[in-house]
Design a protein around this motif. Structure first.
Motif, PDB file in Angstrom:
ATOM      1  N   GLU A 166       0.830  -1.203   0.000  1.00 30.51           N
ATOM      2  CA  GLU A 166       0.000   0.000   0.000  1.00 30.51           C
ATOM      3  C   GLU A 166       0.868   1.258   0.000  1.00 30.51           C
ATOM      4  OE1 GLU A 166      -3.906   1.443   2.522  1.00 30.51           O
ATOM      5  OE2 GLU A 166      -2.481   0.069   3.426  1.00 30.51           O
ATOM      6  N   GLN A 167       0.412   2.285  -0.722  1.00 30.42           N
ATOM      7  CA  GLN A 167       1.068   3.584  -0.716  1.00 30.42           C
ATOM      8  C   GLN A 167       0.220   4.569   0.065  1.00 30.42           C
ATOM      9  OE1 GLN A 167       1.829   4.782  -4.758  1.00 30.42           O
ATOM     10  NE2 GLN A 167       3.723   3.604  -4.856  1.00 30.42           N
ATOM     11  N   LEU A 168       0.891   5.442   0.815  1.00 25.34           N
ATOM     12  CA  LEU A 168       0.205   6.462   1.608  1.00 25.34           C
ATOM     13  C   LEU A 168       0.859   7.813   1.353  1.00 25.34           C
ATOM     14  CD1 LEU A 168       0.145   4.517   4.982  1.00 25.34           C
ATOM     15  CD2 LEU A 168      -1.744   4.734   3.381  1.00 25.34           C
ATOM     16  N   LEU A 169       0.030   8.837   1.213  1.00 25.24           N
ATOM     17  CA  LEU A 169       0.522  10.200   1.069  1.00 25.24           C
ATOM     18  C   LEU A 169       0.293  10.896   2.406  1.00 25.24           C
ATOM     19  CD1 LEU A 169       1.740  12.075  -1.070  1.00 25.24           C
ATOM     20  CD2 LEU A 169      -0.573  12.880  -1.544  1.00 25.24           C
ATOM     21  N   LEU A 170       1.388  11.304   3.061  1.00 25.68           N
ATOM     22  CA  LEU A 170       1.312  11.861   4.407  1.00 25.68           C
ATOM     23  C   LEU A 170       1.766  13.307   4.425  1.00 25.68           C
ATOM     24  CD1 LEU A 170       3.033   8.932   6.350  1.00 25.68           C
ATOM     25  CD2 LEU A 170       0.584   9.286   6.001  1.00 25.68           C
ATOM     26  N   GLY A 171       1.138  14.096   5.283  1.00 26.51           N
ATOM     27  CA  GLY A 171       1.600  15.438   5.595  1.00 26.51           C
ATOM     28  C   GLY A 171       2.341  15.362   6.913  1.00 26.51           C
ATOM     29  N   VAL A 172       3.581  15.846   6.927  1.00 30.89           N
ATOM     30  CA  VAL A 172       4.416  15.744   8.117  1.00 30.89           C
ATOM     31  C   VAL A 172       4.798  17.145   8.565  1.00 30.89           C
ATOM     32  CG1 VAL A 172       6.546  14.801   9.059  1.00 30.89           C
ATOM     33  CG2 VAL A 172       5.314  13.537   7.299  1.00 30.89           C
ATOM     34  N   ARG A 224       3.318  16.283  14.320  1.00 31.34           N
ATOM     35  CA  ARG A 224       2.069  15.856  13.692  1.00 31.34           C
ATOM     36  C   ARG A 224       2.328  15.160  12.363  1.00 31.34           C
ATOM     37  NH1 ARG A 224      -3.246  19.584  12.788  1.00 31.34           N
ATOM     38  NH2 ARG A 224      -4.492  17.969  11.828  1.00 31.34           N
ATOM     39  N   VAL A 225       1.650  14.035  12.167  1.00 32.60           N
ATOM     40  CA  VAL A 225       1.663  13.319  10.887  1.00 32.60           C
ATOM     41  C   VAL A 225       0.212  13.039  10.535  1.00 32.60           C
ATOM     42  CG1 VAL A 225       2.363  11.225   9.677  1.00 32.60           C
ATOM     43  CG2 VAL A 225       3.884  12.242  11.370  1.00 32.60           C
ATOM     44  N   GLU A 226      -0.196  13.435   9.325  1.00 33.86           N
ATOM     45  CA  GLU A 226      -1.600  13.289   8.935  1.00 33.86           C
ATOM     46  C   GLU A 226      -1.693  12.622   7.566  1.00 33.86           C
ATOM     47  OE1 GLU A 226      -5.432  16.201   8.181  1.00 33.86           O
ATOM     48  OE2 GLU A 226      -3.814  16.842   9.485  1.00 33.86           O
ATOM     49  N   LEU A 227      -2.621  11.674   7.440  1.00 35.17           N
ATOM     50  CA  LEU A 227      -2.861  11.005   6.163  1.00 35.17           C
ATOM     51  C   LEU A 227      -3.596  11.973   5.238  1.00 35.17           C
ATOM     52  CD1 LEU A 227      -2.827   8.419   4.435  1.00 35.17           C
ATOM     53  CD2 LEU A 227      -5.045   7.857   5.441  1.00 35.17           C
ATOM     54  N   LEU A 228      -2.985  12.280   4.100  1.00 41.19           N
ATOM     55  CA  LEU A 228      -3.609  13.177   3.135  1.00 41.19           C
ATOM     56  C   LEU A 228      -4.431  12.402   2.114  1.00 41.19           C
ATOM     57  CD1 LEU A 228      -0.619  15.589   2.434  1.00 41.19           C
ATOM     58  CD2 LEU A 228      -2.516  15.913   4.031  1.00 41.19           C
ATOM     59  N   LYS A 229      -3.882  11.272   1.666  1.00 40.77           N
ATOM     60  CA  LYS A 229      -4.575  10.490   0.651  1.00 40.77           C
ATOM     61  C   LYS A 229      -4.048   9.067   0.674  1.00 40.77           C
ATOM     62  CE  LYS A 229      -5.863  10.472  -4.178  1.00 40.77           C
ATOM     63  NZ  LYS A 229      -5.800  11.127  -5.455  1.00 40.77           N
ATOM     64  N   ASN A 230      -4.939   8.137   0.377  1.00 39.98           N
ATOM     65  CA  ASN A 230      -4.578   6.738   0.225  1.00 39.98           C
ATOM     66  C   ASN A 230      -4.875   6.384  -1.232  1.00 39.98           C
ATOM     67  OD1 ASN A 230      -4.091   4.046   0.458  1.00 39.98           O
ATOM     68  ND2 ASN A 230      -5.471   3.704   2.171  1.00 39.98           N
ATOM     69  N   PRO A 231      -3.887   6.535  -2.132  1.00 38.05           N
ATOM     70  CA  PRO A 231      -4.148   6.338  -3.560  1.00 38.05           C
ATOM     71  C   PRO A 231      -4.635   4.919  -3.856  1.00 38.05           C
ATOM     72  CG  PRO A 231      -1.928   7.185  -3.183  1.00 38.05           C
ATOM     73  CD  PRO A 231      -2.506   6.861  -1.865  1.00 38.05           C
ATOM     74  N   THR A 232      -5.661   4.823  -4.720  1.00 40.55           N
ATOM     75  CA  THR A 232      -6.185   3.509  -5.087  1.00 40.55           C
ATOM     76  C   THR A 232      -5.278   2.807  -6.092  1.00 40.55           C
ATOM     77  OG1 THR A 232      -7.553   4.553  -6.775  1.00 40.55           O
ATOM     78  CG2 THR A 232      -8.565   4.157  -4.625  1.00 40.55           C
ATOM     79  N   THR A 233      -4.635   3.578  -6.972  1.00 40.48           N
ATOM     80  CA  THR A 233      -3.674   2.991  -7.906  1.00 40.48           C
ATOM     81  C   THR A 233      -2.279   3.459  -7.494  1.00 40.48           C
ATOM     82  OG1 THR A 233      -3.897   4.861  -9.415  1.00 40.48           O
ATOM     83  CG2 THR A 233      -5.313   2.969  -9.817  1.00 40.48           C
ATOM     84  N   PRO A 234      -1.281   2.596  -7.588  1.00 45.90           N
ATOM     85  CA  PRO A 234       0.073   2.984  -7.180  1.00 45.90           C
ATOM     86  C   PRO A 234       0.608   4.139  -8.013  1.00 45.90           C
ATOM     87  CG  PRO A 234      -0.077   0.608  -7.509  1.00 45.90           C
ATOM     88  CD  PRO A 234      -1.354   1.199  -8.001  1.00 45.90           C
ATOM     89  N   ILE A 235       1.309   5.023  -7.370  1.00 43.46           N
ATOM     90  CA  ILE A 235       1.952   6.148  -8.039  1.00 43.46           C
ATOM     91  C   ILE A 235       3.352   5.705  -8.438  1.00 43.46           C
ATOM     92  CG2 ILE A 235       2.792   8.510  -7.756  1.00 43.46           C
ATOM     93  CD1 ILE A 235       0.564   8.870  -5.640  1.00 43.46           C
ATOM     94  N   ASP A 236       3.667   5.822  -9.721  1.00 46.22           N
ATOM     95  CA  ASP A 236       4.998   5.439 -10.192  1.00 46.22           C
ATOM     96  C   ASP A 236       5.995   6.528  -9.821  1.00 46.22           C
ATOM     97  OD1 ASP A 236       4.199   3.033 -11.345  1.00 46.22           O
ATOM     98  OD2 ASP A 236       3.617   4.031 -13.217  1.00 46.22           O
ATOM     99  N   VAL A 237       7.045   6.125  -9.150  1.00 51.51           N
ATOM    100  CA  VAL A 237       8.104   7.042  -8.740  1.00 51.51           C
ATOM    101  C   VAL A 237       9.382   6.588  -9.422  1.00 51.51           C
ATOM    102  CG1 VAL A 237       9.399   7.959  -6.787  1.00 51.51           C
ATOM    103  CG2 VAL A 237       6.984   7.395  -6.514  1.00 51.51           C
TER     104      VAL A 237
END
Length: 105
Positions: free
Chosen positions: A63-69, A73-86
């Motif tokens: 799973e991939q998670l987009l976090l604001g740090v 404080r650490v906050e979940l911004l988005k949980n992408p349904t499709t993987p983001i290619d990096v």
């Protein structure tokens, strides 16, 4: 101790301090991402959005998670349904070379 020896000691001290400060600058400049973590939790990408705030894309297992740090404080911004290619990170030597070339232009 004569003046020549004293000058040599101070010159060596300045060189050593310069190497330490330069190394700290490079680690800070490249985000401390000089080594990769082979474990199940990896930082795929990060970007500064403020002086002390970052947005971080992490891989946690499958799973991939987009976090604001931010400090404290650490906050979940988005949980992408499709993987983001990096794209794969460039080697340190390439990053250093491009940073030095960018400064010359």
């Amino acid at each position: 101790m004569d003046a020549g020896n004293l000058f040599g000691v101070f010159a060596a001290l300045i060189v050593v301090l310069g190497v330490i400060v330069g190394g700290a600058y490079l680690i800070r400049r490249f985000g401390g991402q000089l080594a990769t973590n082979p474990g199940p939790l990896r930082v795929l990408s990060s970007i500064n959005v403020g002086t002390r705030e970052r947005v971080v894309l992490i891989q946690a297992g499958d799973e991939q998670l987009l976090l604001g740090v931010a400090p404290g404080r650490v906050e979940l911004l988005k949980n992408p349904t499709t993987p983001i290619d990096v794209p794969a990170p460039a080697a340190f030597a390439q990053s250093l070379s491009s940073a030095l070339n960018r400064g010359r232009q």
